[in-house]
Design a protein around this motif. Structure first.
Motif, PDB file in Angstrom:
ATOM      1  N   PRO A  94       0.843  -1.199   0.000  1.00 60.96           N
ATOM      2  CA  PRO A  94       0.000   0.000   0.000  1.00 60.96           C
ATOM      3  C   PRO A  94       0.882   1.255   0.000  1.00 60.96           C
ATOM      4  CG  PRO A  94      -0.762  -1.570   1.642  1.00 60.96           C
ATOM      5  CD  PRO A  94       0.561  -2.081   1.140  1.00 60.96           C
ATOM      6  N   GLU A  95       0.447   2.267  -0.761  1.00 60.69           N
ATOM      7  CA  GLU A  95       1.226   3.505  -0.879  1.00 60.69           C
ATOM      8  C   GLU A  95       0.499   4.647  -0.181  1.00 60.69           C
ATOM      9  OE1 GLU A  95       3.424   6.392  -4.133  1.00 60.69           O
ATOM     10  OE2 GLU A  95       2.017   4.885  -4.866  1.00 60.69           O
ATOM     11  N   LEU A  96       1.168   5.228   0.802  1.00 61.53           N
ATOM     12  CA  LEU A  96       0.631   6.383   1.520  1.00 61.53           C
ATOM     13  C   LEU A  96       0.760   7.623   0.651  1.00 61.53           C
ATOM     14  CD1 LEU A  96      -0.379   7.490   4.344  1.00 61.53           C
ATOM     15  CD2 LEU A  96       2.002   8.132   4.708  1.00 61.53           C
ATOM     16  N   GLY A  97      -0.324   8.376   0.558  1.00 64.90           N
ATOM     17  CA  GLY A  97      -0.308   9.655  -0.137  1.00 64.90           C
ATOM     18  C   GLY A  97      -1.147  10.648   0.638  1.00 64.90           C
ATOM     19  N   TYR A  98      -0.850  11.928   0.506  1.00 63.98           N
ATOM     20  CA  TYR A  98      -1.576  12.939   1.266  1.00 63.98           C
ATOM     21  C   TYR A  98      -1.346  14.309   0.656  1.00 63.98           C
ATOM     22  CZ  TYR A  98       3.106  13.492   2.997  1.00 63.98           C
ATOM     23  OH  TYR A  98       4.473  13.659   3.040  1.00 63.98           O
ATOM     24  N   TRP A  99      -2.213  15.220   0.996  1.00 64.16           N
ATOM     25  CA  TRP A  99      -1.981  16.642   0.713  1.00 64.16           C
ATOM     26  C   TRP A  99      -2.772  17.454   1.729  1.00 64.16           C
ATOM     27  CZ3 TRP A  99      -5.830  20.096  -0.481  1.00 64.16           C
ATOM     28  CH2 TRP A  99      -7.055  19.574  -0.904  1.00 64.16           C
ATOM     29  N   LEU A 100      -2.249  18.615   2.031  1.00 65.68           N
ATOM     30  CA  LEU A 100      -2.911  19.575   2.922  1.00 65.68           C
ATOM     31  C   LEU A 100      -3.064  20.887   2.194  1.00 65.68           C
ATOM     32  CD1 LEU A 100      -1.079  19.370   6.377  1.00 65.68           C
ATOM     33  CD2 LEU A 100      -3.344  18.523   5.836  1.00 65.68           C
ATOM     34  N   GLY A 101      -4.128  21.606   2.514  1.00 72.24           N
ATOM     35  CA  GLY A 101      -4.267  22.958   1.990  1.00 72.24           C
ATOM     36  C   GLY A 101      -3.102  23.809   2.482  1.00 72.24           C
ATOM     37  N   GLU A 102      -2.615  24.683   1.621  1.00 69.30           N
ATOM     38  CA  GLU A 102      -1.419  25.482   1.942  1.00 69.30           C
ATOM     39  C   GLU A 102      -1.511  26.246   3.265  1.00 69.30           C
ATOM     40  OE1 GLU A 102       1.755  28.494  -0.216  1.00 69.30           O
ATOM     41  OE2 GLU A 102      -0.092  27.959  -1.274  1.00 69.30           O
ATOM     42  N   PRO A 103      -2.681  26.788   3.670  1.00 70.10           N
ATOM     43  CA  PRO A 103      -2.727  27.488   4.958  1.00 70.10           C
ATOM     44  C   PRO A 103      -2.375  26.599   6.150  1.00 70.10           C
ATOM     45  CG  PRO A 103      -4.700  27.966   3.668  1.00 70.10           C
ATOM     46  CD  PRO A 103      -3.960  26.866   2.955  1.00 70.10           C
ATOM     47  N   PHE A 104      -2.352  25.289   5.947  1.00 70.73           N
ATOM     48  CA  PHE A 104      -2.118  24.362   7.052  1.00 70.73           C
ATOM     49  C   PHE A 104      -0.737  23.713   7.006  1.00 70.73           C
ATOM     50  CE2 PHE A 104      -6.579  24.643   5.916  1.00 70.73           C
ATOM     51  CZ  PHE A 104      -7.075  25.183   7.085  1.00 70.73           C
ATOM     52  N   TRP A 105       0.109  24.147   6.090  1.00 71.86           N
ATOM     53  CA  TRP A 105       1.468  23.613   5.985  1.00 71.86           C
ATOM     54  C   TRP A 105       2.301  24.060   7.182  1.00 71.86           C
ATOM     55  CZ3 TRP A 105       3.075  24.767   0.199  1.00 71.86           C
ATOM     56  CH2 TRP A 105       2.241  24.045  -0.666  1.00 71.86           C
ATOM     57  N   GLY A 106       3.266  23.237   7.538  1.00 72.02           N
ATOM     58  CA  GLY A 106       4.259  23.607   8.546  1.00 72.02           C
ATOM     59  C   GLY A 106       3.754  23.611   9.980  1.00 72.02           C
ATOM     60  N   GLN A 107       2.612  22.981  10.240  1.00 75.99           N
ATOM     61  CA  GLN A 107       2.054  22.961  11.595  1.00 75.99           C
ATOM     62  C   GLN A 107       1.973  21.558  12.177  1.00 75.99           C
ATOM     63  OE1 GLN A 107      -1.490  25.618  11.821  1.00 75.99           O
ATOM     64  NE2 GLN A 107      -0.940  26.129   9.710  1.00 75.99           N
ATOM     65  N   GLY A 108       2.563  20.591  11.487  1.00 74.01           N
ATOM     66  CA  GLY A 108       2.602  19.226  11.990  1.00 74.01           C
ATOM     67  C   GLY A 108       1.371  18.391  11.685  1.00 74.01           C
ATOM     68  N   TYR A 109       0.406  18.935  10.959  1.00 72.80           N
ATOM     69  CA  TYR A 109      -0.818  18.186  10.677  1.00 72.80           C
ATOM     70  C   TYR A 109      -0.569  16.990   9.759  1.00 72.80           C
ATOM     71  CZ  TYR A 109      -3.194  22.295  12.594  1.00 72.80           C
ATOM     72  OH  TYR A 109      -3.611  23.312  13.404  1.00 72.80           O
ATOM     73  N   ALA A 110       0.257  17.154   8.739  1.00 72.18           N
ATOM     74  CA  ALA A 110       0.530  16.043   7.822  1.00 72.18           C
ATOM     75  C   ALA A 110       1.219  14.906   8.567  1.00 72.18           C
ATOM     76  CB  ALA A 110       1.365  16.508   6.637  1.00 72.18           C
ATOM     77  N   THR A 111       2.182  15.244   9.419  1.00 71.89           N
ATOM     78  CA  THR A 111       2.871  14.210  10.198  1.00 71.89           C
ATOM     79  C   THR A 111       1.902  13.509  11.139  1.00 71.89           C
ATOM     80  OG1 THR A 111       4.955  15.432  10.069  1.00 71.89           O
ATOM     81  CG2 THR A 111       4.759  13.786  11.820  1.00 71.89           C
ATOM     82  N   GLU A 112       1.058  14.273  11.814  1.00 74.86           N
ATOM     83  CA  GLU A 112       0.085  13.695  12.742  1.00 74.86           C
ATOM     84  C   GLU A 112      -0.866  12.745  12.013  1.00 74.86           C
ATOM     85  OE1 GLU A 112      -3.281  15.416  15.837  1.00 74.86           O
ATOM     86  OE2 GLU A 112      -1.515  16.643  15.417  1.00 74.86           O
TER      87      GLU A 112
END
Length: 177
Positions: A94-112
């Protein structure tokens, strides 16, 4: 095998700050606003641009929980901020993929969110590892994957989608048995 794996994944995952949940049509308006961003399009191989609500509806109705995908909307305080999921192809990890809206970058949400999906996949006991990839020059995404436990296993060229021919870091995360 992948059907059994999909059935074992939770529909909803709660973390300290986020709720990962089944993508629904109510998420589409904000999804369209956030995904219609050239900076996001430049780093994702399967996102159309420009992105409008028809793309979001197609994603929710056809792709998100379709045969080759298990996706979650990422919600923060009830608001849609991005998508994370596992791309499921026969005879591949299985391949993990993700994206966040730019206003939410750099706040640890993608890692969480990534850590939550990794834990859910591992808890099924049905796959030995996960894989992912990121553009070699996408330092932010490569940091997210490293924090989630992925290790670079090589480099390659993306073989399809809008990033075809681009240099990618190939990463894997093996689950201890």
């Amino acid at each position: 095998m992948m059907d059994k794996f999909k059935q074992a994944l939770p529909a909803t995952i709660a973390t300290d700050r986020l709720l990962l949940t089944t993508p629904v049509l109510a998420h589409v308006p904000e999804m369209a606003v956030l995904a219609n961003n050239e900076r996001i399009y430049q780093v994702l191989s399967r996102l159309p641009h420009p992105y409008d609500e028809s793309h979001g509806r197609f994603f929710v109705e056809t792709i998100a929980r379709g045969p080759e995908e298990f996706a979650w909307s990422i919600l923060r305080e009830g608001a849609y901020i991005g998508t994370i999921g596992l791309h499921l192809l026969p005879d591949r990890l299985p391949e993990l993929g993700y994206w966040l809206g730019e206003p939410f970058w750099g706040q640890g949400y993608a890692t969480e969110a990534a850590l939550a999906v990794v834990a859910a996949a591992k808890a099924t006991g049905l796959v030995p590892a996960l894989r992912s990839r990121a553009l070699l020059d996408n330092a932010g995404s490569r940091r997210v994957l490293a924090k989630a436990g992925f290790v670079q296993t090589g480099e390659g060229l993306d073989s399809d989608g809008t990033l075809k021919g681009e240099r990618m870091a190939l990463v894997e995360l093996e689950f201890a048995s």
